[in-house]
Design an enzyme around this catalytic site. Sequence first.
Site, PDB file in Angstrom:
ATOM      1  N   GLU A 269       0.881  -1.167   0.000  1.00 16.10           N
ATOM      2  CA  GLU A 269       0.000   0.000   0.000  1.00 16.10           C
ATOM      3  C   GLU A 269       0.915   1.212   0.000  1.00 16.10           C
ATOM      4  OE1 GLU A 269      -1.605   3.209   1.030  1.00 16.10           O
ATOM      5  OE2 GLU A 269      -1.922   2.297   2.995  1.00 16.10           O
ATOM      6  N   CYS A 303      -2.236   8.837   3.046  1.00 16.49           N
ATOM      7  CA  CYS A 303      -2.106   8.502   1.627  1.00 16.49           C
ATOM      8  C   CYS A 303      -3.418   8.695   0.893  1.00 16.49           C
ATOM      9  CB  CYS A 303      -1.609   7.067   1.465  1.00 16.49           C
ATOM     10  SG  CYS A 303      -2.643   5.855   2.316  1.00 16.49           S
TER      11      CYS A 303
END
Length: 500
Positions: A269, A303
């Site tokens: 990720e 993010c």
Amino acid sequence: MSRALVTSTPTPDDERRLIDSLPTGLFIGGEWRAASDGGTFDVLDPSTGLVLASIASATQADGAAALDAAADAQRAWGRTAPRERAEILRRAFEAVTERADDFALLMTLEMGKPLAEARGEVVYGAEFLRWFSEETARIAGRFAMAPDGNSRLLVMKRPVGPSLFITPWNFPLAMATRKIAPAIAAGCTMVLKPAALTPLTALLFTQVLTEAGLPAGVLNVIQTTKAGAVTGPLIQDPRLRKLSFTGSTEVGRRLIADAAHQVLRVSMELGGNAPLLVFDDADLDRAVDGAMLAKMRNGGEACTAANRILVQQGIAAEFSRRLTERMAAHTVARGTDPSSKTGPLVDEGTRDKVHELVTSAVEAGATLALGGRAVPGAGYFYEPTVLTDVPAGARILNEEIFGPVAPIVTFTTEEQGIQLANATEYGLVAYAFTRDLNRGLRLAEELEVGMFGLNTGIVSNPAAPFGGVKQSGTGREGGIEGIEEYLETRYVGIADPYAP
């Protein structure tokens, strides 16, 4: 189970009591221990720059010992009854929930986010424990007759095996539970290397898991300031079968290359550059609310944060005015201050990079509508900032900001908006606000992302698969898909039981 140490309105004495209660060692084979060389490092409070605690810093030898423990525990743990694994997760969920104020305060102290946001992370992070406790007993294979009728097909699910987790600093609890919970559910043992900036939450969570009955060796925790030297040899060890990393794309690329030598299962990720599109027909109040959530959650240190706000020309001026007003109303203060809406950035380097991106954008021709400065005094605070008329090619449109800065770009047509949104190597998440359902469906198909928020500024949910495409990574965490990352599929061919 240990009881909560602080209340919802913590005092300085509560802070000290909580810090003093934490283990400070490495957790290997079910025991807390000092680093093999006696080394330690300091964890700082980003609101003051002062030391919160000094904790053990793992060496390469400690990393090897952690993998030894995980490998030794794997066979027995993988054979543990699913219900037993589920009950451990359920007890951990209940313990984290009971100690929500402790976890929230600890995250605020070491990461900086306001207490209200930290409490939200506790709820979110704990839900992975409950979700995967429920998924544990649903791991299933299948049995079928082969199409030609001459054999039987048995498909089994087995734990991947010892796994290495490298977690980031911005969500200290949720990033741990999102990896640990499905691994426990699947029957995998683990080595966790939490971020050196925010390792204390992982230590408290490890303590809770131990009290919940997690057997020795199943989880091993090796916080360190020498990440590459400690984790590199583990990735090359043939006993390790899985690597899961959350962090920058640059580091993720290197880890994928390293993992290729052992052909490890990887979940990555990585970075994001999320566009948030606002169309002329959007509900403007909802769009501004959503933009604030997508931009300012965690102070922009996420993010999933809206990195580029793309607004259709017809409403651009009004949207920018309203967003600027809302950003200006955000109080910047230490996260324990009840008035705080924006805490400090995690460290000086992060604050310097944010300011560098803002300065670069202004020099390129962007208009500074709000903020644009570091807050004087102790800690790593930065003013909520709005930039308008940001020109194409500005660094701030191509690099992850990780701070409370909203760059606004205008577009004319839906096609141009989609082109701008997709003009990035990243593909984690996108957001859009429109009343046109057909447009929303077109965007869901055309935007090059792993997740899409339609008329909402938050998409993260433990029951949904989290992950991206392109340079934002591979694999999914959460949802029914999340447990599959820790399972391998084994096929058994069985001779026809009716054959003579």
